[in-house]
Write an enzyme that holds these catalytic residues in place. Structure first.
Site, PDB file in Angstrom:
ATOM      1  N   LYS A 160     -28.021  -6.858  15.552  1.00 44.69           N
ATOM      2  CA  LYS A 160     -27.248  -5.672  15.135  1.00 44.69           C
ATOM      3  C   LYS A 160     -26.357  -6.237  14.006  1.00 44.69           C
ATOM      4  O   LYS A 160     -25.572  -7.117  14.059  1.00 44.69           O
ATOM      5  CB  LYS A 160     -26.619  -4.989  16.469  1.00 44.69           C
ATOM      6  CG  LYS A 160     -25.916  -3.846  16.042  1.00 44.69           C
ATOM      7  CD  LYS A 160     -25.231  -3.014  17.003  1.00 44.69           C
ATOM      8  CE  LYS A 160     -23.934  -3.256  17.717  1.00 44.69           C
ATOM      9  NZ  LYS A 160     -22.757  -3.360  16.791  1.00 44.69           N
ATOM     10  N   GLU A 178     -20.752   5.154  15.837  1.00 40.79           N
ATOM     11  CA  GLU A 178     -19.547   4.970  16.780  1.00 40.79           C
ATOM     12  C   GLU A 178     -18.525   5.974  16.180  1.00 40.79           C
ATOM     13  O   GLU A 178     -18.169   5.831  14.888  1.00 40.79           O
ATOM     14  CB  GLU A 178     -19.068   3.730  16.448  1.00 40.79           C
ATOM     15  CG  GLU A 178     -17.811   3.280  17.233  1.00 40.79           C
ATOM     16  CD  GLU A 178     -17.613   1.908  17.552  1.00 40.79           C
ATOM     17  OE1 GLU A 178     -18.454   1.147  17.459  1.00 40.79           O
ATOM     18  OE2 GLU A 178     -16.498   1.585  18.081  1.00 40.79           O
ATOM     19  N   GLU A 229     -23.210  -4.343  11.236  1.00 34.83           N
ATOM     20  CA  GLU A 229     -22.488  -3.208  10.825  1.00 34.83           C
ATOM     21  C   GLU A 229     -22.388  -3.043   9.269  1.00 34.83           C
ATOM     22  O   GLU A 229     -22.455  -3.940   8.484  1.00 34.83           O
ATOM     23  CB  GLU A 229     -21.006  -3.439  11.138  1.00 34.83           C
ATOM     24  CG  GLU A 229     -20.718  -3.816  12.759  1.00 34.83           C
ATOM     25  CD  GLU A 229     -19.287  -3.587  13.099  1.00 34.83           C
ATOM     26  OE1 GLU A 229     -18.471  -3.772  12.119  1.00 34.83           O
ATOM     27  OE2 GLU A 229     -19.026  -3.844  14.278  1.00 34.83           O
ATOM     28  N   ASP A 237     -19.899  -8.053  19.891  1.00 33.56           N
ATOM     29  CA  ASP A 237     -18.883  -9.008  19.342  1.00 33.56           C
ATOM     30  C   ASP A 237     -17.528  -8.304  19.895  1.00 33.56           C
ATOM     31  O   ASP A 237     -16.757  -8.920  19.734  1.00 33.56           O
ATOM     32  CB  ASP A 237     -18.859  -9.192  17.580  1.00 33.56           C
ATOM     33  CG  ASP A 237     -18.782  -7.687  16.940  1.00 33.56           C
ATOM     34  OD1 ASP A 237     -18.718  -6.672  17.779  1.00 33.56           O
ATOM     35  OD2 ASP A 237     -18.599  -7.589  15.746  1.00 33.56           O
ATOM     36  N   SER A 238     -17.761  -7.438  20.747  1.00 32.24           N
ATOM     37  CA  SER A 238     -16.702  -6.899  21.669  1.00 32.24           C
ATOM     38  C   SER A 238     -16.186  -7.983  22.730  1.00 32.24           C
ATOM     39  O   SER A 238     -15.089  -8.050  23.376  1.00 32.24           O
ATOM     40  CB  SER A 238     -16.784  -5.546  22.372  1.00 32.24           C
ATOM     41  OG  SER A 238     -17.933  -5.829  22.860  1.00 32.24           O
TER      42      SER A 238
HETATM   43  O1  KIV Z   1     -19.466  -5.005  20.039  1.00 33.27           O
HETATM   44  C1  KIV Z   1     -19.758  -3.830  20.455  1.00 33.27           C
HETATM   45  O2  KIV Z   1     -19.491  -3.948  21.904  1.00 33.27           O
HETATM   46  C2  KIV Z   1     -20.156  -2.883  20.063  1.00 33.27           C
HETATM   47  C3  KIV Z   1     -20.457  -1.281  20.834  1.00 33.27           C
HETATM   48  C4  KIV Z   1     -19.127  -1.069  20.796  1.00 33.27           C
HETATM   49  C5  KIV Z   1     -21.395  -0.805  19.944  1.00 33.27           C
HETATM   50  O3  KIV Z   1     -20.651  -2.893  18.755  1.00 33.27           O
END
Ligand code: KIV
Length: 276
Positions: free
Chosen positions: A125, A194, A127, A56-57
């Protein structure tokens, strides 16, 4: 790591969650990077990356938001399906975006199903620790592999207030360790850690049997992940200690664009061989 360029699909060892588990057992490090589009994902896959994270980056590096919170499920599915069209070998993991799983486990499952069905990705994934276990259980019982994410969890930035290193005190480190065990027991196939102290990264990695992938968690973890735009030097302002830049693509691209502008303005481009 093997370069995959030129190999037929049948000649690849497709990376699965089981392969990652084998890699941990053999102490073979796992290399993971983010990608959000067809062209970049194809390069990463050809280079032999083990895992591609459609993170989600994308909210930051693709859409220009200052946090990961605004990106939507539809936008994540768009990025993930673009990546999937390019990838032959890597395991592709997709972030469940903020607001699509925190409400309740039913909502979490339907978000995960949409990602798997509409993008064709291999895993999702999420969090969080104990607070998401019910959702993790429900998603796993539908046969969807889940990667956990502990430590600095950017979707909770407004709770933390800052992007500083997490779990530096004993109480938070203990909570993180317990959450890692809970996620493993629930059936997660791997955990991202992280921005936590390297010692804690190593301790979690020794205590749990599933592979840990660190970003700012030291080298005693089972693998590493970086955001592609950061490691290629496309982003300029983001410079945490854990980031190794392998290129300065910002300057390279800017230089190429400057040359192009110059060539167009001076009628150097196109030349006689570049026209019909
Ligand atoms: O969204 C992302 O890029 C991430 C990484 C920083 C692990 O969750």
């Amino acid at each position: 790591m093997t370069e995959n360029k030129g190999l037929k699909k049948s000649e690849y060892r497709k990376i699965t969650t089981h392969v990652l588990q084998e890699m941990k057992l053999k102490s073979e490090k796992i290399a993971m990077l983010t990608a959000y589009d067809f062209s970049m994902a194809g390069i990463l896959d050809a280079a032999g990356i083990d895992v591609i994270l459609v993170g989600d980056s994308a909210s930051n590096v693709m859409a220009g938001y200052s946090s990961t919170l605004p990106i939507t499920l539809d936008q994540m599915i768009y990025h993930a399906s673009s990546v999937m069209r390019a990838v032959k070998r890597a395991l592709v993991v997709v972030d469940l975006p903020f607001g699509t799983y925190q409400g309740n486990s039913k909502e979490a499952l339907s978000s995960a199903i949409r990602i798997m069905k509409e993008s064709g990705a291999n895993a999702i994934k999420m969090e969080g620790g104990r607070e998401i276990i019910e959702s993790v259980d429900r998603i796993l019982s539908a046969g969807i592999p889940v990667m956990g994410h502990l430590g600095l969890t950017p979707q909770s930035i407004h709770k933390f207030g800052t992007y500083v290193v997490r779990a530096t005190d004993d109480a938070e480190a203990q909570t993180l360790l317990e959450d890692a065990h809970l996620l493993e027991e629930a059936g997660c196939f791997s955990l991202v850690l992280e921005k936590i102290p390297a010692k804690l990264g190593g301790r979690v990695t020794n205590e749990i049997k599933i592979p840990t992938i660190g970003i700012g968690a030291g080298h005693d973890v089972d693998g590493q992940v970086l955001v592609l735009h950061d490691m290629l030097g496309i982003t300029q302002k983001f410079s945490p200690r854990f980031l190794r830049r392998y290129h300065n693509l910002y300057e390279e691209i800017r230089g190429s664009v400057n040359s192009y502008i110059h060539d167009v303005k001076t009628v150097d481009f196109p030349n006689d061989r570049e026209q019909y």
